[in-house]
Design a protein around this motif. Structure first.
Motif, short mmCIF file in Angstrom:
data_model
loop_
_atom_site.label_atom_id
_atom_site.label_comp_id
_atom_site.label_asym_id
_atom_site.label_seq_id
_atom_site.Cartn_x
_atom_site.Cartn_y
_atom_site.Cartn_z
N SER A 1 11.58 -35.00 -4.92
CA SER A 1 12.28 -33.76 -5.22
C SER A 1 11.28 -32.62 -5.28
CB SER A 1 13.08 -33.85 -6.52
OG SER A 1 12.25 -33.70 -7.64
N SER A 2 11.80 -31.41 -5.11
CA SER A 2 10.98 -30.21 -5.22
C SER A 2 11.90 -29.05 -5.56
CB SER A 2 10.23 -29.94 -3.91
OG SER A 2 11.15 -29.70 -2.86
N LEU A 3 11.32 -27.89 -5.80
CA LEU A 3 12.11 -26.70 -6.06
C LEU A 3 12.26 -25.92 -4.76
CD1 LEU A 3 10.72 -25.43 -9.50
CD2 LEU A 3 12.59 -27.01 -9.03
N VAL A 4 13.51 -25.59 -4.43
CA VAL A 4 13.83 -24.80 -3.25
C VAL A 4 14.52 -23.53 -3.73
CG1 VAL A 4 15.13 -24.71 -1.09
CG2 VAL A 4 14.06 -26.87 -1.83
N GLN A 5 13.86 -22.39 -3.53
CA GLN A 5 14.37 -21.13 -4.06
C GLN A 5 14.68 -21.26 -5.56
OE1 GLN A 5 14.44 -18.37 -2.23
NE2 GLN A 5 13.78 -19.44 -0.40
N GLY A 6 13.82 -22.00 -6.25
CA GLY A 6 13.96 -22.17 -7.69
C GLY A 6 14.93 -23.24 -8.12
N ALA A 7 15.60 -23.90 -7.19
CA ALA A 7 16.60 -24.92 -7.52
C ALA A 7 16.06 -26.31 -7.23
CB ALA A 7 17.88 -24.68 -6.72
N ARG A 8 16.44 -27.26 -8.08
CA ARG A 8 16.04 -28.66 -7.89
C ARG A 8 16.71 -29.22 -6.65
NH1 ARG A 8 11.93 -31.62 -9.47
NH2 ARG A 8 12.05 -30.28 -11.33
N GLN A 9 15.93 -29.68 -5.69
CA GLN A 9 16.44 -30.32 -4.48
C GLN A 9 15.89 -31.73 -4.40
OE1 GLN A 9 18.40 -29.04 -1.33
NE2 GLN A 9 18.57 -31.24 -1.65
N PHE A 10 16.78 -32.70 -4.27
CA PHE A 10 16.37 -34.09 -4.08
C PHE A 10 16.34 -34.40 -2.58
CE2 PHE A 10 17.86 -34.13 -8.44
CZ PHE A 10 16.91 -34.91 -9.08
N PHE A 11 15.46 -35.34 -2.23
CA PHE A 11 15.35 -35.80 -0.86
C PHE A 11 15.37 -37.33 -0.86
CE2 PHE A 11 13.28 -31.73 -1.18
CZ PHE A 11 13.65 -31.05 -0.02
N VAL A 12 16.14 -37.91 0.05
CA VAL A 12 16.17 -39.36 0.22
C VAL A 12 15.70 -39.65 1.64
CG1 VAL A 12 17.56 -41.45 0.21
CG2 VAL A 12 18.03 -39.64 -1.45
N ASN A 13 14.64 -40.43 1.75
CA ASN A 13 14.04 -40.76 3.04
C ASN A 13 13.74 -39.50 3.85
OD1 ASN A 13 14.35 -43.49 2.38
ND2 ASN A 13 16.39 -43.56 3.24
N GLY A 14 13.31 -38.47 3.14
CA GLY A 14 12.91 -37.24 3.78
C GLY A 14 14.03 -36.27 4.09
N ARG A 15 15.27 -36.67 3.89
CA ARG A 15 16.41 -35.81 4.18
C ARG A 15 16.92 -35.16 2.89
NH1 ARG A 15 18.81 -36.41 9.22
NH2 ARG A 15 17.42 -37.62 10.59
N PRO A 16 17.29 -33.87 2.95
CA PRO A 16 17.87 -33.25 1.75
C PRO A 16 19.10 -34.01 1.29
CG PRO A 16 17.34 -31.59 3.40
CD PRO A 16 17.17 -32.92 4.07
N PHE A 17 19.17 -34.24 0.00
CA PHE A 17 20.30 -34.98 -0.58
C PHE A 17 21.03 -34.04 -1.53
CE2 PHE A 17 22.03 -37.71 -4.02
CZ PHE A 17 22.98 -38.39 -3.26
N PRO A 18 22.14 -33.43 -1.08
CA PRO A 18 22.91 -32.55 -1.97
C PRO A 18 23.70 -33.38 -2.98
CG PRO A 18 23.99 -32.70 0.17
CD PRO A 18 22.73 -33.51 0.26
N VAL A 19 23.34 -33.25 -4.23
CA VAL A 19 23.98 -34.06 -5.27
C VAL A 19 25.39 -33.55 -5.52
CG1 VAL A 19 23.93 -34.61 -7.73
CG2 VAL A 19 21.83 -34.72 -6.38
N ARG A 20 26.35 -34.46 -5.41
CA ARG A 20 27.74 -34.19 -5.77
C ARG A 20 28.14 -35.29 -6.74
NH1 ARG A 20 25.97 -30.39 -3.90
NH2 ARG A 20 26.53 -29.30 -1.99
N GLY A 21 28.01 -35.01 -8.03
CA GLY A 21 28.12 -36.09 -9.00
C GLY A 21 29.04 -35.78 -10.16
N GLY A 22 29.10 -36.76 -11.07
CA GLY A 22 29.89 -36.65 -12.29
C GLY A 22 29.15 -37.29 -13.44
N GLY A 23 29.46 -36.84 -14.66
CA GLY A 23 28.82 -37.37 -15.86
C GLY A 23 29.52 -38.62 -16.35
N TRP A 24 28.75 -39.67 -16.58
CA TRP A 24 29.27 -40.99 -16.95
C TRP A 24 29.46 -41.11 -18.45
CZ3 TRP A 24 31.15 -45.23 -14.58
CH2 TRP A 24 31.19 -46.44 -15.30
#
Length: 872
Positions: free
Chosen positions: A335-358
């Motif tokens: 992960s890294s910060l992109v324009q100040g936002a946390r961005q995750f990457f999986v196998n080098g591809r951006p992974f836009p998190v679409r999640g829910g709280g458990w």
């Protein structure tokens, strides 16, 4: 979830206390042992169940209770993983604690004292074989551990919910019967590093006191293998090869030097190494193999989920000493910060998190099928991530997530001892570090893991941050570590790239499109529109008739909302419902209109984040819907309800999360196509049709589009014809090159906009200053729908056709256990709450377990906003 004003559950109705459960035994003998500890090196025996009793009745010390001749008649038999209250519930000591206000019947005073857990078992110790007692999580809130009359560990050592412990009990074991006893002290989440449900539901009266994870006895020879690990180094972006590293800790259990041969395989060429260990020394043994054309693990929307097994064995003098294994996936997460936002990457591809709280079960009970059912619903919905805030689950959830390709983001909770940083003393620092190290070791191998949040609503200070980071380093944690789910920087980790600006309560659909507060930009770690009222069938499962009758009283306290005074009334959610859809005249009407409100705002939340994921200046990199599920039956903060029923909230989100999706924007009227797959999809068209309430077509346009892989593209704006009715419809169809419809999306809109008073915003809500007018939906002419069904062992297909002359709006189908029977749950629907114009038809696929029919013939019920009930 942020409220700290959480009242205690009242201690009422002593008639429901447990005198028979805690009766002091007389001369009756103890129960005979029902499981045997195997002495073979590499074997692990899990305590299958316990005998449980209050220390108010069992007043002797552990030196007596942990003897084999202690009489425990009158004690309760409870499951292997069982908090005190879960054990009492399992033994039928209380009425249905999910229904009405029955939970208030539980006397909180019963848990002001420690409770004992006891187990008698058989063992056959062998020379040269060591036996270890393993606590795979702490004892809530503190534990004393006794074996055969001897204290193994005291409450100064066994502290907190999460630290794991392993004790060599070889010298204490006897041939034949043995007795193990664990004393669990009272729990106070404001003073103990345990588990707290904050404002998620009414609180468990025992505050989860007791044992909630497995207790095991493991045997090994002179050398034990612990904490097996497998990681992969992938060249990006080619993924053409992988360097797979397997490591394991080899521990000498003896007082003399020893040499062990450690060997293993990951399904390729076997590996082996000889390791010399000094007395009681532990060393990490490491192997690395290169793999060509590896089977790479991906989140489910991006690829397949192949899993591999690393198997290891230690021998000493040619004799097996221990074995270990672990499942893993070949993948990389960064992960890294992109324009100040946390961005995750999986196998080098951006992974836009679409999640829910458990939310874990309120009483921390483990029901593996229920967990699997929930994760199946998550995947069916199209959601790719689950956030576990302070409720790290048992191992089964992680295994299922690995198999299904659902990412997991773990970390500590807010609003309890975990974030009362000023109160931490030396013991708290130690327990916090042990907790982080234990949890990291437990979950680090799972390819579904995305990262670890060491804070939720606030980052820890420099000292505690170092404690956490050192603990994670000891666990060899190599995934992202984030300081907080809130925009709260820490000394070493810096800004988290996350925001927690609300809302947690009702907002209209257009809220999500404004790039302020909880709008669709950056990484929103927990946001949602609050009330998610289930269908009436579900409400009757946990509400009394009196409870249901007061649903339309928005100022009435609703026990099945929250213990927090912030969230225990419907208040302005009801005001918005009245102003937008018209005042419900009955609970039935309220429930029907609630589905509309749930659907439209939940769809908008995920659609806004999907559209803005490709925004170069302020990208929407992630969103966690608050919440995914419920710990206990409630009417807010869920996408499917406690009984796994899917209603408007679920299908609004499911529509927005389709893998190739066409959508409308509430801010600028633009249309967009969002693609969660990695590859571009060319040759598509978008057809946009606007209808008045009477079905008159006001505009109809078709535009070409090529969907961008793992991103979004705009497709112009919605036509703006004159003469629209105040409430009107929009139908969007996304078609492939052959003309086949690959996505269908229907909106009900108003010529009058929702307006927001941002100046009046709080941490949980932005008030409205004006409301869209959707009341015309109550004036729709009656719709007519024909229903055709076809059932097989795989489920039921339901074909709906509009045979009338007006729109059939928001039509829902459900599968029942015979005519008039209960709804079959869980059921996975391809779609639901659909809208059809005259002559249109759609086939809905319903998949469920045939066994859940209970032997009945499946029946289908269909009804809609303006469609009378049809039964087939």
């Amino acid at each position: 979830m942020r409220s700290r004003a959480v009242p205690l559950v009242a201690a009422l109705a002593l008639v429901f206390a447990v005198p028979d459960a805690v009766a002091q035994p007389t001369a009756q003998p103890t129960a005979p042992p029902d499981f045997t500890v195997t002495a073979s090196p590499g074997s692990v025996s899990t305590v299958p169940d316990w005998r449980m009793q209050s220390s108010a009745r069992a007043t002797q010390g552990g030196n007596v209770i942990s003897t084999t001749d202690y009489a425990d008649a009158g004690w309760l038999t409870v499951p292997a993983r069982s908090t005190v209250l879960a054990g009492l519930i399992a033994n039928g000591r209380y009425p249905d604690v999910n229904h009405g206000e029955n939970l208030k019947q539980v006397d909180r005073d019963d848990f002001a004292v420690p409770w004992w857990y006891r187990k008698v078992f058989q063992a056959s110790p062998r020379p040269g074989v060591h036996t270890f007692l393993k606590l795979n999580g702490g004892v809530i809130a503190r534990g004393e551990v006794w074996l055969n009359g001897t204290l193994v560990a005291g409450s100064d050592k066994v502290v907190g919910a999460y630290p794991t412990h392993e004790f060599d009990v070889t010298s204490l074991l006897r041939n034949g019967d043995n007795a193990l006893a664990i004393r669990a002290s009272s729990s106070d989440p404001q003073n103990d590093l345990v588990i707290h449900f904050i404002d998620w539901a009414q609180l468990p009266p025992d505050r989860n006191q007791g044992i909630f994870r497995d207790v095991q006895l493991a045997a090994s020879g002179p050398v034990s293998l612990r904490f097996p690990r497998a990681t992969a180094d992938l060249p990006l972006p080619s993924l053409a090869s992988a360097a797979v590293t397997v490591e394991v800790e080899a521990r000498n259990n003896t007082g003399s030097a020893v040499t062990a041969d450690v060997s293993g395989t990951i399904g390729l060429t076997p590996f082996t190494s000889s390791v010399s260990l000094a007395a009681h020394e532990t060393r990490t043994v490491t192997f690395t193999q290169d793999v060509d054309r590896p089977q790479v693990w991906w989140p489910f929307q991006m690829g397949a989920q192949p899993l591999h097994t690393a198997s290891l064995e230690a021998t000493v003098g040619g004799v097996r000493s221990d074995v270990a294994s672990t499942r893993f996936g070949i993948r990389e997460v960064t992960s890294s910060l992109v324009q100040g936002a946390r961005q995750f990457f999986v196998n080098g591809r951006p992974f836009p998190v679409r999640g829910g709280g458990w939310a874990s079960d309120l009483f921390l009970r483990t029901d593996v099928r229920r967990i699997e059912d929930q994760l199946d619903l998550v995947r069916s919905m199209g959601m790719n991530t689950i956030r576990l805030e302070g409720k790290p689950e048992n191992d089964e959830l992680y295994d299922i997530a690995d198999r299904l390709g659902i990412m997991l983001l773990t970390g500590w909770e807010c609003c309890s001892k975990w974030e009362d940083y000023a109160s931490f003393d030396a013991e708290d620092d130690r327990v916090a570090g042990e907790s982080a190290e234990s949890e990291a070791r437990r979950v680090r191998n799972h390819p579904a893991m995305l990262g670890f949040l060491i804070g939720s609503d606030a980052a820890p200070g420099a000292g505690l941050e170092k404690t956490y980071l050192d603990a994670l380093a000891r666990a060899d944690w190599d995934l992202p570590v984030i300081s907080s789910a809130k925009a709260s920087s820490s000394p070493r980790l810096g800004p988290p790239g996350m925001k927690m600006d609300g809302p947690y309560w009702w907002v209209p659909p257009n809220y999500w499109y404004a790039k302020r507060l909880g709008g669709a930009f950056g990484f929103a770690s927990e946001i949602g529109p609050g009330p998610t009222v289930p269908e009436l069938d579900e409400l009757r499962k946990f509400l009394t008739p009196s409870d249901i009758s007061k649903l339309t009283d928005y100022n009435a306290v609703q026990y099945h909302l929250s213990p927090s005074t912030t969230f225990n009334r419907f208040t302005f959610w009801g005001t918005a419902l009245d102003n937008r859809y018209g005042r419900p005249g009955s609970p039935e009407q309220l429930v029907r209109k609630a589905q509309l409100a749930n659907y439209e705002t939940n769809r908008a939340q995920f659609e806004a984040f999907g559209r803005n994921s490709s925004d170069a200046s302020k990208p929407a990199t992630g969103v966690i819907y608050w919440m995914l599920n419920n710990a206990w039956p409630t009417m807010y903060w869920h996408l499917y309800d406690y009984y796994l029923a899917t209603a408007g909230s679920y299908f609004g989100a499911k529509t927005a999360l389709r893998p190739l999706h066409v959508q409308y924007s509430y801010d600028d009227r633009s249309l967009a196509v969002v693609n969660t797959g990695l590859a571009d999809v060319p040759g598509l068209t978008v057809q946009a049709t606007l209808f008045n309430l009477d079905g008159t077509v006001k505009a109809d346009q078709t535009r070409p589009v090529s969907a961008r892989g793992n991103g979004s593209v705009r497709v112009g704006t919605l036509p703006q014809p004159g003469g629209l009715s105040t409430t009107y419809f929009v139908r969007l169809l996304l078609k492939d090159a052959s003309g086949r419809v690959v996505d269908r999306n229907v909106y009900w809109l108003s010529t009058k906009a929702d307006t927001l008073d941002y100046g009046g915003s709080t941490w949980y809500h932005t008030p409205q200053s004006g409301y869209a007018d959707l009341k015309g939906l109550d004036n729709l002419k009656p719709g007519q729908v024909s229903v055709t069904t076809s059932s097989s062992a795989a489920g039921t297909d339901v074909t709906l056709r509009n045979t009338g002359t007006s729109v059939a709006f928001f039509v829902r189908a459900s599968v029942r256990r015979g005519v008039g029977g209960a709804e079959v749950l869980p059921t996975h629907w391809s779609d639901n709450y659909v809208t059809l114009w005259p002559g249109e038809s759609v086939t809905l696929d319903a998949r469920y377990r045939p066994s859940d029919l209970g032997g009945a013939t499946p029946s289908v019920e269909v009804s809609g906003h303006n469609v009378a009930r049809v039964v087939r």
